[in-house]
Design an enzyme around this catalytic site. Structure first.
Site, PDB file in Angstrom:
ATOM      1  N   GLY A 169       0.832  -1.217   0.000  1.00  0.00           N
ATOM      2  CA  GLY A 169       0.000   0.000   0.000  1.00  0.00           C
ATOM      3  C   GLY A 169       0.854   1.248   0.000  1.00  0.00           C
ATOM      4  O   GLY A 169       0.438   2.304   0.493  1.00  0.00           O
ATOM      5  N   ALA A 225       1.745   3.324  -2.238  1.00  0.00           N
ATOM      6  CA  ALA A 225       1.522   4.414  -3.194  1.00  0.00           C
ATOM      7  C   ALA A 225       0.660   5.539  -2.629  1.00  0.00           C
ATOM      8  O   ALA A 225       0.571   6.607  -3.232  1.00  0.00           O
ATOM      9  CB  ALA A 225       0.878   3.850  -4.466  1.00  0.00           C
ATOM     10  N   ILE A 257      -1.331   6.181   4.407  1.00  0.00           N
ATOM     11  CA  ILE A 257      -0.470   5.744   5.513  1.00  0.00           C
ATOM     12  C   ILE A 257       0.743   4.983   4.969  1.00  0.00           C
ATOM     13  O   ILE A 257       1.877   5.200   5.407  1.00  0.00           O
ATOM     14  CB  ILE A 257      -1.280   4.868   6.503  1.00  0.00           C
ATOM     15  N   ASP A 278       2.251  -2.168  -4.515  1.00  0.00           N
ATOM     16  CA  ASP A 278       0.924  -1.555  -4.668  1.00  0.00           C
ATOM     17  C   ASP A 278       0.406  -1.888  -6.058  1.00  0.00           C
ATOM     18  O   ASP A 278       1.122  -2.479  -6.878  1.00  0.00           O
ATOM     19  CB  ASP A 278       1.008  -0.022  -4.456  1.00  0.00           C
ATOM     20  N   ASP A 310      -1.567  -6.986  -7.701  1.00  0.00           N
ATOM     21  CA  ASP A 310      -2.919  -6.926  -7.152  1.00  0.00           C
ATOM     22  C   ASP A 310      -3.028  -7.950  -6.023  1.00  0.00           C
ATOM     23  O   ASP A 310      -3.123  -9.154  -6.266  1.00  0.00           O
ATOM     24  CB  ASP A 310      -3.933  -7.227  -8.260  1.00  0.00           C
ATOM     25  N   SER A 342      -7.347  -1.451  12.615  1.00  0.00           N
ATOM     26  CA  SER A 342      -8.208  -0.258  12.659  1.00  0.00           C
ATOM     27  C   SER A 342      -8.954  -0.236  13.976  1.00  0.00           C
ATOM     28  O   SER A 342      -9.288  -1.291  14.540  1.00  0.00           O
ATOM     29  CB  SER A 342      -9.232  -0.285  11.532  1.00  0.00           C
ATOM     30  N   TYR A 399     -15.620  -4.522   6.631  1.00  0.00           N
ATOM     31  CA  TYR A 399     -14.433  -3.767   7.048  1.00  0.00           C
ATOM     32  C   TYR A 399     -14.063  -4.093   8.504  1.00  0.00           C
ATOM     33  O   TYR A 399     -12.915  -4.471   8.793  1.00  0.00           O
ATOM     34  CB  TYR A 399     -14.675  -2.258   6.885  1.00  0.00           C
ATOM     35  N   LYS A 429     -10.728  -6.312   9.827  1.00  0.00           N
ATOM     36  CA  LYS A 429      -9.699  -5.745  10.710  1.00  0.00           C
ATOM     37  C   LYS A 429      -9.630  -6.497  12.052  1.00  0.00           C
ATOM     38  O   LYS A 429      -8.545  -6.690  12.606  1.00  0.00           O
ATOM     39  CB  LYS A 429      -9.978  -4.251  10.938  1.00  0.00           C
TER      40      LYS A 429
HETATM   41  P1  NAI Z   1      -5.270   4.718   0.903  1.00  0.00           P
HETATM   42  O1  NAI Z   1      -6.425   4.413   0.018  1.00  0.00           O
HETATM   43  O2  NAI Z   1      -4.705   6.080   0.889  1.00  0.00           O
HETATM   44  O3  NAI Z   1      -4.093   3.674   0.621  1.00  0.00           O
HETATM   45  C1  NAI Z   1      -4.333   2.308   0.483  1.00  0.00           C
HETATM   46  C2  NAI Z   1      -3.349   1.742  -0.529  1.00  0.00           C
HETATM   47  O4  NAI Z   1      -3.620   0.340  -0.647  1.00  0.00           O
HETATM   48  C3  NAI Z   1      -3.513   2.370  -1.926  1.00  0.00           C
HETATM   49  O5  NAI Z   1      -2.271   2.802  -2.434  1.00  0.00           O
HETATM   50  C4  NAI Z   1      -4.094   1.235  -2.738  1.00  0.00           C
HETATM   51  O6  NAI Z   1      -3.725   1.254  -4.113  1.00  0.00           O
HETATM   52  C5  NAI Z   1      -3.520   0.002  -2.016  1.00  0.00           C
HETATM   53  N1  NAI Z   1      -4.316  -1.163  -2.371  1.00  0.00           N
HETATM   54  C6  NAI Z   1      -5.665  -1.297  -2.316  1.00  0.00           C
HETATM   55  N2  NAI Z   1      -6.037  -2.468  -2.853  1.00  0.00           N
HETATM   56  C7  NAI Z   1      -4.899  -3.094  -3.261  1.00  0.00           C
HETATM   57  C8  NAI Z   1      -4.645  -4.314  -3.928  1.00  0.00           C
HETATM   58  N3  NAI Z   1      -5.640  -5.129  -4.312  1.00  0.00           N
HETATM   59  N4  NAI Z   1      -3.361  -4.655  -4.185  1.00  0.00           N
HETATM   60  C9  NAI Z   1      -2.343  -3.819  -3.838  1.00  0.00           C
HETATM   61  N5  NAI Z   1      -2.533  -2.635  -3.225  1.00  0.00           N
HETATM   62  C10 NAI Z   1      -3.796  -2.276  -2.952  1.00  0.00           C
HETATM   63  O7  NAI Z   1      -5.761   4.307   2.350  1.00  0.00           O
HETATM   64  P2  NAI Z   1      -5.137   4.536   3.812  1.00  0.00           P
HETATM   65  O8  NAI Z   1      -6.142   5.276   4.570  1.00  0.00           O
HETATM   66  O9  NAI Z   1      -3.749   4.975   3.754  1.00  0.00           O
HETATM   67  O10 NAI Z   1      -5.206   3.033   4.354  1.00  0.00           O
HETATM   68  C11 NAI Z   1      -4.058   2.278   4.704  1.00  0.00           C
HETATM   69  C12 NAI Z   1      -4.474   1.258   5.733  1.00  0.00           C
HETATM   70  O11 NAI Z   1      -4.905   1.929   6.909  1.00  0.00           O
HETATM   71  C13 NAI Z   1      -5.651   0.385   5.294  1.00  0.00           C
HETATM   72  O12 NAI Z   1      -5.410  -0.933   5.695  1.00  0.00           O
HETATM   73  C14 NAI Z   1      -6.818   0.977   6.046  1.00  0.00           C
HETATM   74  O13 NAI Z   1      -7.836   0.047   6.275  1.00  0.00           O
HETATM   75  C15 NAI Z   1      -6.153   1.411   7.323  1.00  0.00           C
HETATM   76  N6  NAI Z   1      -6.864   2.409   8.091  1.00  0.00           N
HETATM   77  C16 NAI Z   1      -7.122   3.639   7.556  1.00  0.00           C
HETATM   78  C17 NAI Z   1      -7.822   4.563   8.296  1.00  0.00           C
HETATM   79  C18 NAI Z   1      -8.142   5.930   7.774  1.00  0.00           C
HETATM   80  O14 NAI Z   1      -8.942   6.654   8.407  1.00  0.00           O
HETATM   81  N7  NAI Z   1      -7.562   6.366   6.689  1.00  0.00           N
HETATM   82  C19 NAI Z   1      -8.309   4.252   9.653  1.00  0.00           C
HETATM   83  C20 NAI Z   1      -7.951   2.938  10.118  1.00  0.00           C
HETATM   84  C21 NAI Z   1      -7.256   2.053   9.343  1.00  0.00           C
END
Ligand code: NAI
Length: 255
Positions: free
Chosen positions: A8, A10, A13, A32, A41, A114, A153, A157
Site C-alpha cells: 500500500g 503508493a 499511511i 501496490d 494486485d 483499525s 471492514y 480488521k
Molecule cells: P489509501 O487508500 O490512501 O491507501 C491504500 C493503498 O492500498 C492504496 O495505495 C491502494 O492502491 C492500495 N491497495 C488497495 N487495494 C490493493 C490491492 N488489491 N493490491 C495492492 N494494493 C492495494 O488508504 P489509507 O487510509 O492509507 O489506508 C491504509 C491502511 O490503513 C488500510 O489498511 C486501512 O484500512 C487502514 N486504516 C485507515 C484509516 C483511515 O482513516 N484512513 C483508519 C484505520 C485504518
C-alpha cells in the site's frame, strides 16, 4: 541497511511509512497496484504469489521488515474485495514471508488494523470465524449474502488483528516480532471517500475522536517507524492505537 517491504506504499499511511523508513535508512520495497517497486494486485492469489516472487527476486530471500498497509475501506467496489485485501492478502504475505524474516536482522513485521475492530471485540461473529479459519471463498460468499460493507471492514480488521496476535505467539521463539497498529480516522484518500459517501458519510463525520480531529498519515507512520526499530525490541503481539482516544471512548473497560 535494513530491507523493509511496505504494501500500500503508493498512498496514504503506506506512502508515509515508505517515506519515513527511507529517511531512517531502510531500503524500502513498495508493493501496490501501481506506482511502486512491485506492482501487484494483492486481492488475488496469483497477485500475492507474484508479489512474493518479486520480493524474493529483489531481496534474495532475506527480509528485515514487513509492513502491511494496503487496504480498502467501505466504499470498495464490493465487500468481498475488502475481505480479500484487508485480511487474506495480509495473512498470505505474513505466512509466506516468515522464513525470509527469520533470516533477517532484528526482524519485525507489522499490520495496520483499525479502531473499527474495537466494535466487534468480545462478540460472536460467524464471518470472523470463517476469516480466521482461512476459508477465503466461503468468507466472500458469506459477506456477499449479507451485503454490509461496514461489517466486512470491521470483521476484516478484527480477524486480521487476531490472526496477527496468534502468529505473534507462534513466532516468538524465532525472534521475529509482529505487532498491530490500529489507527482511528486518518486524512487519506480512503477516509475522504468514506466521509463523502452518501451511505456512510454522516456516520464517519460524526465519529470524532476525543482529540477532536483526524490524524495526518505521518502521525501513524511515526508509530510504525518506532515499532519497526530496535527501540521496540520487546514489543511483540501488541495492538497499539493511534486513534486520538477513540478506543478509550468506545470501551474503557477492555484493553
Ligand atoms: P489509501 O487508500 O490512501 O491507501 C491504500 C493503498 O492500498 C492504496 O495505495 C491502494 O492502491 C492500495 N491497495 C488497495 N487495494 C490493493 C490491492 N488489491 N493490491 C495492492 N494494493 C492495494 O488508504 P489509507 O487510509 O492509507 O489506508 C491504509 C491502511 O490503513 C488500510 O489498511 C486501512 O484500512 C487502514 N486504516 C485507515 C484509516 C483511515 O482513516 N484512513 C483508519 C484505520 C485504518
Amino acid at each position: 541497511m535494513p530491507t523493509t517491504v511496505v504494501t500500500g506504499s503508493a498512498s496514504g499511511i503506506g506512502r508515509s511509512v515508505y517515506e519515513l523508513l527511507k529517511e531512517r535508512g531502510h531500503r524500502v520495497i513498495g508493493v501496490d497496484l501501481k506506482d511502486a517497486e512491485i506492482a501487484a494486485d494483492l486481492s488475488t492469489v496469483e497477485g500475492r504469489e507474484a508479489a512474493i516472487r518479486e520480493i524474493r527476486a529483489l531481496t534474495g530471500g532475506t527480509l528485515d521488515g514487513l509492513v502491511c498497509c494496503a487496504g480498502l475501506g467501505v466504499t470498495a467496489p464490493d465487500s468481498g474485495l475488502i475481505l480479500r485485501v484487508n485480511h487474506f492478502a495480509v495473512t498470505a504475505l505474513l505466512d509466506a514471508l516468515f522464513d525470509d524474516l527469520k533470516r533477517g536482522h532484528s526482524p519485525a513485521a507489522l499490520v495496520i488494523g483499525s479502531v473499527a475492530a474495537s466494535q466487534l471485540v468480545g462478540q460472536e461473529v460467524p464471518l470472523v470465524e470463517t476469516l480466521l479459519a482461512g476459508d477465503e471463498e466461503a468468507a466472500v460468499a458469506q459477506i456477499r449474502d449479507l451485503d454490509k460493507p461496514q461489517l466486512a471492514y470491521a470483521a476484516s480488521k478484527y480477524a486480521v488483528t487476531r490472526f496477527a496476535r496468534r502468529r505473534a505467539v507462534a513466532w516468538g521463539p524465532s525472534g521475529v516480532r509482529l505487532n498491530v497498529v490500529a489507527p482511528g480516522a486518518v486524512e487519506t484518500p480512503l477516509h475522504k471517500a468514506s466521509s463523502e459517501d452518501p451511505r456512510f458519510g454522516e456516520a464517519v463525520k460524526n465519529f470524532v475522536a476525543p482529540l477532536g480531529r483526524a490524524a495526518q498519515p505521518s502521525e501513524v507512520a511515526e508509530l510504525v517507524g518506532f515499532l519497526q526499530s530496535d527501540a521496540a525490541s520487546f514489543i511483540h503481539g501488541t495492538v497499539l492505537y493511534a486513534d486520538g482516544g477513540m478506543d478509550a471512548m468506545m470501551k474503557e473497560a477492555t484493553f
